[in-house]
Design a protein around this motif. Structure first.
Motif, PDB file in Angstrom:
ATOM      1  N   ILE A 289       0.832  -1.197   0.000  1.00  0.00           N
ATOM      2  CA  ILE A 289       0.000   0.000   0.000  1.00  0.00           C
ATOM      3  C   ILE A 289       0.871   1.252   0.000  1.00  0.00           C
TER       4      ILE A 289
ATOM      5  N   THR B 232      -6.243   2.089  -7.213  1.00  0.00           N
ATOM      6  CA  THR B 232      -6.180   2.209  -5.755  1.00  0.00           C
ATOM      7  C   THR B 232      -6.599   3.615  -5.336  1.00  0.00           C
TER       8      THR B 232
ATOM      9  N   LEU C 128      -6.172  -1.746  -1.682  1.00  0.00           N
ATOM     10  CA  LEU C 128      -5.665  -1.815  -3.048  1.00  0.00           C
ATOM     11  C   LEU C 128      -6.808  -2.053  -4.025  1.00  0.00           C
TER      12      LEU C 128
END
Length: 270
Positions: A42, A107, A230
């Motif tokens: 992330i 994302t 995500l």
């Protein structure tokens, strides 16, 4: 006091604001736990999206520089050109971490990323390009420290191959003196004491945005939601960075050369 001396004092004030890099989670075990990988997935994805957003801010800053300070515009344009495709380094790492390209670009950006971009858009529209150049200076100076810390942390662990793009990008910026390049452009538009005070103000905003970014990272690590973030945007935010075969080979060459130079030089050097 001369303008050059005043600018060097301003640079010292800016440098004093730049925080030490936040520690990164790692485990010196044979198998890296998934929660550690999720954190890095992330973080890399957010940094990649921020890089692309910043390229938009780079372009927005250029017209005013062209109009008011062609020398600064030339320096800034060269910096932008060198940085333009560098998200590809992070994308390669994300692919190695098991995140496909479509998921990366779908994302949802952190709120801190959106706020940073909103601030730059506002400042550029109503004040001029200074905020963007200050943010770039802070990004380059902070990244220089962070890459060195990351090298020390992941070297010799199973994470090291997953960070080769990130480390190569940092070594590339170091070898091309991007921190000094941005400062040269910024110093050309710092002409008065009021300009220098405003630059310090923008630097303080960068620090607050960086703190907010790190807080969001810590929250995702604490609640285990990193993987679920995500690919959650309503639509893909950007077209993926694409490269010709020649450009891909050049990126791979830069990556290999950068890491080789880093190892030979005992990177990071203090």
């Amino acid at each position: 006091m001369g303008g050059r001396d005043a600018n060097e004092i301003c640079r010292s004030r800016l440098n004093a604001l730049i925080p030490a890099p936040a520690p990164i989670p790692t485990r010196h075990a044979q198998d890296v736990p998934e929660e550690v990988l999720d954190f890095h997935r992330i973080k890399h994805a957010q940094v990649l999206l921020r890089i692309r957003f910043l390229r938009l801010a780079d372009a927005a800053a250029l017209p005013a520089l062209i109009r008011d300070n062609p020398r600064a515009a030339k320096l800034w344009a060269r910096y932008c050109e060198e940085e333009m495709l560098h998200e590809a380094f992070f994308l390669k790492d994300l692919n190695r971490m098991g995140v496909d390209t479509a998921t990366v670009y779908a994302t949802e950006p952190f709120l801190s990323v959106k706020l940073s971009m909103g601030y730059l858009e506002y400042a550029t529209k109503h004040e001029g390009p200074m905020a963007r150049l200050v943010f770039a200076y802070f990004n380059e100076a902070y990244s220089r420290q962070a890459v060195r810390q990351t090298w020390e942390t992941v070297r010799g662990t199973r994470l090291e191959p997953l960070f080769s793009g990130y480390l190569a990008h940092g070594q590339y910026d170091d070898s091309h003196d991007h921190t000094d390049d941005v400062w040269q452009a910024l110093s050309l538009i710092l002409k008065t004491d009021a300009d220098r005070e405003r630059a310090v103000y923008h630097g303080g905003v960068w620090v607050r945005m960086a703190e907010a970014f790190q807080a969001e990272l810590r929250e995702t690590a604490a609640d285990g939601s990193a993987r679920s973030l995500l690919g959650t945007a309503p639509r893909s935010l950007f077209a993926p960075v694409t490269s010709s075969q020649g450009e891909l080979e050049e990126l791979s060459r830069q990556e290999a050369e950068s890491l080789g130079a880093a190892a030979l030089a005992g990177y990071p050097a203090s």
